[in-house]
Motif scaffolding. Sequence first.
Motif, PDB file in Angstrom:
ATOM      1  N   LYS A  20       2.936  36.696   6.746  1.00 34.13           N
ATOM      2  CA  LYS A  20       2.067  35.594   6.358  1.00 34.13           C
ATOM      3  C   LYS A  20       2.855  34.442   5.736  1.00 34.13           C
ATOM      4  N   TYR A  21       2.438  33.229   6.104  1.00 31.93           N
ATOM      5  CA  TYR A  21       3.039  32.014   5.565  1.00 31.93           C
ATOM      6  C   TYR A  21       1.943  31.166   4.936  1.00 31.93           C
ATOM      7  N   VAL A  25       5.154  24.251   6.543  1.00 33.80           N
ATOM      8  CA  VAL A  25       6.512  23.938   6.082  1.00 33.80           C
ATOM      9  C   VAL A  25       7.280  25.226   5.822  1.00 33.80           C
ATOM     10  N   GLU A  26       6.619  26.175   5.193  1.00 32.00           N
ATOM     11  CA  GLU A  26       7.246  27.468   4.903  1.00 32.00           C
ATOM     12  C   GLU A  26       7.623  28.186   6.190  1.00 32.00           C
ATOM     13  N   LEU A  27       6.737  28.120   7.188  1.00 28.87           N
ATOM     14  CA  LEU A  27       6.997  28.757   8.483  1.00 28.87           C
ATOM     15  C   LEU A  27       8.211  28.129   9.165  1.00 28.87           C
ATOM     16  N   PHE A  28       8.292  26.809   9.167  1.00 28.16           N
ATOM     17  CA  PHE A  28       9.386  26.119   9.854  1.00 28.16           C
ATOM     18  C   PHE A  28      10.723  26.307   9.128  1.00 28.16           C
ATOM     19  N   LEU A  29      10.675  26.446   7.799  1.00 26.34           N
ATOM     20  CA  LEU A  29      11.909  26.632   7.032  1.00 26.34           C
ATOM     21  C   LEU A  29      12.438  28.062   7.124  1.00 26.34           C
ATOM     22  N   ASN A  30      11.523  29.004   7.284  1.00 21.53           N
ATOM     23  CA  ASN A  30      11.926  30.414   7.302  1.00 21.53           C
ATOM     24  C   ASN A  30      11.155  31.169   8.384  1.00 21.53           C
ATOM     25  N   PRO A  31      11.404  30.854   9.654  1.00 22.06           N
ATOM     26  CA  PRO A  31      10.631  31.472  10.739  1.00 22.06           C
ATOM     27  C   PRO A  31      10.974  32.941  10.910  1.00 22.06           C
ATOM     28  N   LEU A  56       5.181  27.058  19.336  1.00 22.94           N
ATOM     29  CA  LEU A  56       6.391  27.783  18.913  1.00 22.94           C
ATOM     30  C   LEU A  56       7.511  26.839  18.495  1.00 22.94           C
ATOM     31  N   ALA A  57       7.147  25.667  17.983  1.00 23.25           N
ATOM     32  CA  ALA A  57       8.152  24.682  17.582  1.00 23.25           C
ATOM     33  C   ALA A  57       8.995  25.154  16.407  1.00 23.25           C
ATOM     34  N   TYR A  58       8.518  26.166  15.687  1.00 25.04           N
ATOM     35  CA  TYR A  58       9.252  26.692  14.535  1.00 25.04           C
ATOM     36  C   TYR A  58      10.400  27.627  14.942  1.00 25.04           C
ATOM     37  N   ALA A  59      10.405  28.095  16.172  1.00 22.85           N
ATOM     38  CA  ALA A  59      11.452  29.024  16.621  1.00 22.85           C
ATOM     39  C   ALA A  59      12.818  28.346  16.517  1.00 22.85           C
ATOM     40  N   PRO A  60      13.842  29.076  16.070  1.00 22.06           N
ATOM     41  CA  PRO A  60      15.185  28.482  15.935  1.00 22.06           C
ATOM     42  C   PRO A  60      15.650  27.854  17.249  1.00 22.06           C
ATOM     43  N   LYS A  61      16.422  26.803  17.155  1.00 25.32           N
ATOM     44  CA  LYS A  61      16.912  26.104  18.343  1.00 25.32           C
ATOM     45  C   LYS A  61      17.686  27.058  19.247  1.00 25.32           C
ATOM     46  N   GLY A  62      17.389  27.002  20.544  1.00 30.14           N
ATOM     47  CA  GLY A  62      18.038  27.872  21.513  1.00 30.14           C
ATOM     48  C   GLY A  62      17.330  29.197  21.725  1.00 30.14           C
ATOM     49  N   SER A  63      16.239  29.451  20.994  1.00 35.04           N
ATOM     50  CA  SER A  63      15.490  30.702  21.147  1.00 35.04           C
ATOM     51  C   SER A  63      14.782  30.739  22.492  1.00 35.04           C
ATOM     52  N   LYS A  64      14.553  31.957  22.967  1.00 32.96           N
ATOM     53  CA  LYS A  64      13.792  32.117  24.207  1.00 32.96           C
ATOM     54  C   LYS A  64      12.303  32.054  23.893  1.00 32.96           C
ATOM     55  N   LYS A  65      11.615  31.113  24.527  1.00 28.36           N
ATOM     56  CA  LYS A  65      10.172  30.958  24.320  1.00 28.36           C
ATOM     57  C   LYS A  65       9.470  31.069  25.664  1.00 28.36           C
ATOM     58  N   ILE A  66       8.437  31.896  25.719  1.00 32.03           N
ATOM     59  CA  ILE A  66       7.638  32.012  26.936  1.00 32.03           C
ATOM     60  C   ILE A  66       6.160  31.947  26.562  1.00 32.03           C
TER      61      ILE A  66
END
Length: 282
Positions: A20-21, A25-31, A56-66
């Motif tokens: 839970k977030y 902001v908390e989600l994007f800082l610590n996904p 899924l914009a909070y996923a770290p850069k380069g993550s696999k998103k489907i």
Amino acid sequence: MQRRKRCFEKFAQETQTQIKYATDVELFLNPPVADIYISGSDQVWNPVAMHEDLFLAYAPKGSKKISYAASMGCEKIPDANKNHFYEMVSEYSAISVREDTIIDIISPNVEVCVHHNIDPVFLKSHAEWQVLEKKYDKLKYEEFIFVYAIEWNLDYNDRLTKLKEEMGLPVVSVNIGNIKNVRADQVIYDASPNEFLYLLNRARCVVATSFHAIAMSIIYNKPFLALAGLDKPTRIQSIARHFDIDVENGLRYGEAEFAKINKIIEADCVVAHKYLKSAIEL
């Protein structure tokens, strides 16, 4: 409604592993850390009220998103949101949508193939859903017509009354929000998701303006009257086309029709698993 909120929270805790977030902001800082991030189903890609976390914009850069069976809920992207919408969707390595009409909208603007898949609720069988059911203790009737309304046109009451007279049964309505104009013998506001399944499974017939109430009626092979919603009917229209259901005339479906529909679901699940396996292994 407060009781219902507590019931939903309890159901989620019992059936899901949650992180839970408190804020976006908390989600994007610590996904959450994951190998693959997947989003899908009800209006996660709503282009009018866009929520970046659902893309899924909070996923770290380069993550696999489907995506799997992602829904827009409508068929038009506002001009002001188009660039941002396609920018976020283009970050997905595999795309699957729920409404058939979305394919032609998204495909020209992304590099990957856009797949059409059935909603994820269909990936569980009737027996698997039934395990989750919980008795609703305040139910007044043993046999009844079950109504699930997320919106309600007063004209629908005439069709509901006619159905009630034909079947000789009372109407039990589970309403979301503050809908008070459903002509029912018992109105329920505090049902949990598992109590909803219990009520639907024990009804003789279902009347719904909700995509997922229609979907669950199909899974349970429950005779139903599908009324296209007043707002964002695209999702109901799409499922109607897929299963060849005449939403406009509100046809009720019995054993012969469900035998045909069940075969479609079996084929859909094969396609879904094939897509998911391929997308995850990319």
